[in-house]
Design a protein around this motif. Structure first.
Motif, short mmCIF file in Angstrom:
data_model
loop_
_atom_site.label_atom_id
_atom_site.label_comp_id
_atom_site.label_asym_id
_atom_site.label_seq_id
_atom_site.Cartn_x
_atom_site.Cartn_y
_atom_site.Cartn_z
N GLU A 1 95.02 46.59 69.95
CA GLU A 1 96.07 47.45 69.41
C GLU A 1 96.59 46.80 68.13
O GLU A 1 96.56 45.57 67.99
CB GLU A 1 97.20 47.66 70.44
N ASP B 1 99.99 47.19 65.53
CA ASP B 1 101.27 47.81 65.25
C ASP B 1 101.66 47.57 63.80
O ASP B 1 101.47 46.47 63.27
CB ASP B 1 102.38 47.23 66.14
N THR C 1 105.06 47.94 61.24
CA THR C 1 106.48 48.22 61.01
C THR C 1 106.70 48.21 59.51
O THR C 1 106.20 47.31 58.81
CB THR C 1 107.38 47.17 61.68
N GLN D 1 107.19 53.33 61.97
CA GLN D 1 106.62 52.51 63.04
C GLN D 1 105.32 53.18 63.48
O GLN D 1 105.25 54.40 63.54
CB GLN D 1 107.58 52.43 64.23
N ARG E 1 101.48 52.62 65.98
CA ARG E 1 100.57 51.85 66.85
C ARG E 1 99.24 52.56 66.88
O ARG E 1 99.15 53.77 66.96
CB ARG E 1 101.12 51.73 68.26
#
Length: 280
Positions: A256, A258, A260, A271, A273
């Motif tokens: 994964e 992510d 930001t 945001q 993912r």
């Protein structure tokens, strides 16, 4: 080059029955294939356009894509694409539009887009984030991605905006390894930044702007995105966007990643993912 390359990317021509035509310039690619975040912004633009075309309601001018969930079915080449849209719900506060991005007869992306008015004003609560420690503007020792830079020769997206990398986080640039976390600064061209709708779409695109964090662990090559969900939390303020990409688990086949994104005021604007595949 155009002074508004990102706005040019998101120009849509109505093709009837809720479909739109668009043309993807080769600068919006990673290697030979179209950048996933750029396709996500196109899907978001098509969903918003369909909602506006459907109603002709000027009150919807503040509405933006709040969430985009995309499944990537194939990797298209730059060039002509078609975006087919279906309105699933038109509500007073929230609307939903499905989008399929095709090249020829092949579906490349299937996206579900949630639309509404982003947050404004001071949040009721906002926790600390490590990215807030990054300077609001790139320092002089930040790595500038140009067309001649080894990374810029692959990340052609850097030709359509300003991208600078925090070299202390991108260990792969010096042949070293470190934590799967990359920090950087990104800013649209002035003409793109001045248009609020384009600036919002650009922020959505930056939810997939970083090179795969697997590179910091010595794993290079294509890390195809399988699914990506991006949230636009608020309209970005003008100025540099600070981006941090990170991962907590790099598995044998999957990881994964992510993102930001903070704007120049320090507010979290995006945001995201994604589920991606470990490079072979």
């Amino acid at each position: 080059m155009s002074s508004t390359p990102f706005r040019d990317l998101n120009v849509l021509t109505a093709a009837g029955d809720g479909a739109y035509q668009a043309s993807i310039d080769p600068i919006w690619t990673i290697g030979p294939k179209v950048h996933g975040g750029s396709m996500m912004s196109l899907c978001a633009a098509a969903a918003r356009r369909r909602l506006l075309d459907e109603t002709g309601d000027a009150d919807l001018s503040r509405v933006q894509p709040l969430a985009v969930g995309a499944n990537y079915l194939s990797a298209p080449d730059p060039g002509e694409v078609t975006l087919s849209t279906t309105v699933r719900k038109q509500g007073k506060q929230v609307s939903f539009v499905d989008v399929e991005l095709k090249q020829g007869d092949r579906v490349a992306v299937h996206a579900s887009v949630t639309l509404g008015v982003p947050d404004v004003g001071k949040p009721q609560y906002s926790g600390d984030h490590a990215l807030s420690q990054l300077p609001a503007e790139p320092p002089t020792d930040a790595v500038v991605l140009t067309a001649d830079h080894p990374m810029g020769q692959i990340v052609h997206v850097s030709q359509g905006c300003d991208m600078r990398v925090d070299g202390t986080s991108a260990h792969f640039l010096t042949g070293n390894q470190g934590e799967p976390e990359v920090r950087m600064w990104v800013r649209p061209r002035a003409g793109d930044e001045d248009d609020p709708d384009t600036a919002a779409l650009f922020a959505i695109m930056t939810g997939d702007i970083s090179a795969p964090v697997t590179m910091n662990r010595g794993m290079f090559g294509w890390a195809p995105t399988v699914q990506l969900t991006t949230y636009l939390r608020r309209q970005p303020a003008p100025g540099w966007l600070r981006v941090m990409a990170s991962s907590t688990v790099l598995g044998g086949a999957w990881f994964e990643e992510d993102h930001t994104v903070l704007d120049s005021t320090g507010a979290i604007v995006v945001q995201s993912r994604q589920l991606a595949m470990i490079p072979r």
